[in-house]
Design an enzyme around this catalytic site. Structure first.
Site, short mmCIF file in Angstrom:
data_model
loop_
_atom_site.label_atom_id
_atom_site.label_comp_id
_atom_site.label_asym_id
_atom_site.label_seq_id
_atom_site.Cartn_x
_atom_site.Cartn_y
_atom_site.Cartn_z
N ASP A 45 15.92 12.06 -14.05
CA ASP A 45 16.31 13.43 -14.08
C ASP A 45 17.19 14.01 -15.11
OD1 ASP A 45 14.50 13.52 -12.01
OD2 ASP A 45 16.20 14.16 -10.70
N GLN A 73 15.45 2.01 -13.89
CA GLN A 73 15.44 3.55 -13.84
C GLN A 73 16.54 3.75 -12.93
OE1 GLN A 73 12.25 5.87 -12.43
NE2 GLN A 73 13.65 7.40 -11.77
N CYS A 92 -24.02 -2.17 15.09
CA CYS A 92 -22.83 -3.02 15.38
C CYS A 92 -23.04 -4.40 15.53
CB CYS A 92 -22.25 -2.28 16.90
SG CYS A 92 -22.13 -0.68 16.96
N MET A 115 -13.27 -10.59 22.04
CA MET A 115 -13.01 -9.11 22.05
C MET A 115 -11.57 -8.57 22.11
SD MET A 115 -16.24 -8.38 21.53
CE MET A 115 -17.78 -9.08 21.54
N SER A 159 13.88 -0.49 -2.49
CA SER A 159 14.57 -1.16 -1.54
C SER A 159 14.03 -2.76 -1.53
CB SER A 159 14.18 -0.41 -0.25
OG SER A 159 12.59 -0.58 0.10
#
EC number: 2.5.1.3
Length: 518
Positions: A73, A40, A433, A281, A200
């Site tokens: 377009d 395109q 958790c 952690m 891109s």
């Protein structure tokens, strides 16, 4: 006669993004040689004369390789250069009028953002629709039209039910790092996106042919994290596999990387150790890639909302290495900000297991789920919960586990309920958790069956709680007198269950109350 179109790798040109030292013609031709299936041509801020001249050159290149060539377009330019068709936006000429001008054999695509625009495009005679914007992009401002993977899937679900042939192409922000995830997670009712539109990724590449080859390969190949459905189809089958799975912990200690809330860290670490895992952690963005190198899993327990960038990065890094990722969408639905963050996480990464309480899972499934802070307020029948868990598992192509007095777990194919556990689990901080921590351990040893992993973890956790409240001292008195005394005994029992299983003692599995949901 209208030609059959392969939308797989859809290149949108941009003369402002050409790689240094190259030309738009070279980028397009090299892209085609690498696998571009449709071109395109889009131009901005250029005279009609220059537009036509450039379009003619590109049209000749596309004809040379029998690749369809569309104009963005401009119907007049498409006619002038003999293009195969046009792609039009919502603010451009109406699709029905474009069809009248160009004829039945022309290829016409329409940019769409929602189901209403999809329906109109189909009614007006469009051959395909560009759906987006999936992500933000540098080529234009699309913030007001972002739909993400979640929105794309809803649209594809609708398209799958339409009584017409309509091609679909995902647009905006797509590149080699995300197209597999978008294709995999947006599939609905067997309807997969027909093509990926990029600008891109190819136009900026200094090696456009190689880039296009890589992109075609990614489009045609399932992601490494793609999850196979469990081959185990009965409670007995699943229970029989638990001992062999846990035996792997005899010689393997998985690293369980937690990104969790502050109140859960200590308990989650202790539970992970008890479950034969090694907890960490680390919350730094710069550390997550190194943690992911070690065999194990990532547990995302959404605490501080400001850590969203780190959450996404950690999940994506683990996705790329096929490391299991467990998402606990803490308190989703309790606040607008929290719901927005969790929706962002779902659009930018894949999660092998999504676990939460009733309120959290019902909210993610699109149902009303009441939350009081991080706590769920039960209000749905078991049948409604089963339906929601199954639907969410299908939509997210993962295992979903809803915790509660009765746990519900599904991989989208089979759904199970677990009726083990003790109410004291709901009276201590971070019990939910830390179940995610155990799931991290079991997912690490059940790489090919995350349903087995989730069920194994939940049974271990719940049966450990039952054994804890039954434990007695040498005088025959119960050791657990309440939440405070429950915690250490529970952690001990969890560790003992795995330890005994490794030794070959699996009597505890007889306590399992696992049923298949009808």
């Amino acid at each position: 006669m209208k030609r059959q179109i392969d939308y797989s790798l859809y290149l949108v040109t941009s003369s402002s993004l050409i790689a240094p030292g190259s030309t738009i013609e070279r980028q397009v031709e090299e892209g085609i040689l690498g696998g571009v299936t449709l071109v395109q041509h889009r131009e901005k801020d250029i005279s009609t004369k220059c537009f036509v001249e450039r379009a003619k050159r590109l049209s000749e290149i596309c004809k040379k390789y029998d690749v369809p060539f569309l104009i963005n377009d401009r119907i007049d330019v498409a006619l002038a250069v003999g293009a195969d068709g046009v792609h039009i936006g919502q603010d451009d000429m109406d699709c029905a009028l474009a069809r009248k001008i160009l004829g039945d054999d022309a290829i016409i695509g329409v940019s769409t953002n929602n189901i209403e625009e999809i329906e109109k495009a189909a009614a007006d005679g469009a051959d395909y629709v560009g759906i987006g914007s999936i992500y933000e992009t540098n080529t234009k401002d699309v913030k007001d039209r972002l739909i993400g993977i979640t929105g794309l899937r809803k649209i594809l679900e609708h398209v799958s039910k339409m009584h017409c042939q309509l091609g679909t192409v995902a647009i905006a922000g797509l590149n080699s790092s995300n197209i597999q995830r978008v294709i995999y997670l947006s599939e609905a009712n067997g309807k997969r996106i027909d093509g990926i539109a990029l600008v891109s990724a190819i136009m900026c590449s200094i090696t456009p042919r190689e880039t296009a080859k890589e992109l075609r390969n990614l489009i045609a190949t399932p992601p490494c994290f793609a999850q196979a459905r469990s081959s185990l189809t009965t409670p007995k089958d699943l229970l029989n596999q638990i001992p062999a799975a846990l035996q792997k912990l005899k010689d393997f200690t998985p690293l369980i990387h937690h990104l969790t809330n502050a109140v859960a860290k200590n308990f989650s670490a202790n539970v992970t150790l008890a479950a034969y895992g090694s907890p960490t952690m680390g919350e730094s963005y710069d550390e997550v890639a190194d943690f992911a190198k070690a065999p194990g899993a990532l547990v995302l327990n959404i605490g501080i909302l400001e850590n969203t960038k780190t959450y996404i990065h950690a999940a994506q890094v683990n996705n790329d290495l096929a490391r299991p990722v467990i998402l606990d969408p803490v308190a989703v639905g309790a606040t607008t900000a929290r719901s927005k963050v969790i929706n962002t996480l779902l659009n930018y990464a894949y999660y092998d297991i999504i676990k939460g309480n009733e309120g959290e899972i019902m909210n993610l499934a699109g149902e009303q789920g009441l939350m009081r802070g991080v706590d769920s307020i039960s209000q749905h029948t078991l049948a409604a919960r089963i339906t929601a868990v199954h639907r969410l598992a299908v939509e997210r192509r993962c295992v979903v586990a809803m915790s509660g007095a009765v746990d519900v777990i599904s991989d989208g194919n089979s759904t199970y309920v677990i009726k083990n556990g003790n109410p004291l689990l709901g009276q201590i901080t971070a019990s939910g958790c830390s179940l995610g921590s155990v799931m991290g351990v079991t997912a690490s040893i059940c790489q090919n069956d995350k349903l087995l992993a989730a069920i194994t973890a939940t049974l271990l956790y719940n049966i450990a709680s039952e054994l804890a409240v039954e434990a007695k001292n040498s005088c025959g008195d119960l050791l657990v007198q309440g939440p405070g005394t429950f915690i250490p005994i529970f952690v001990d029992k969890l560790h003992q269950l795995i330890n005994e299983t490794i030794k070959g003692n699996v009597d505890w599995i007889e306590r399992a109350k696992l049923e298949k949901a009808e």
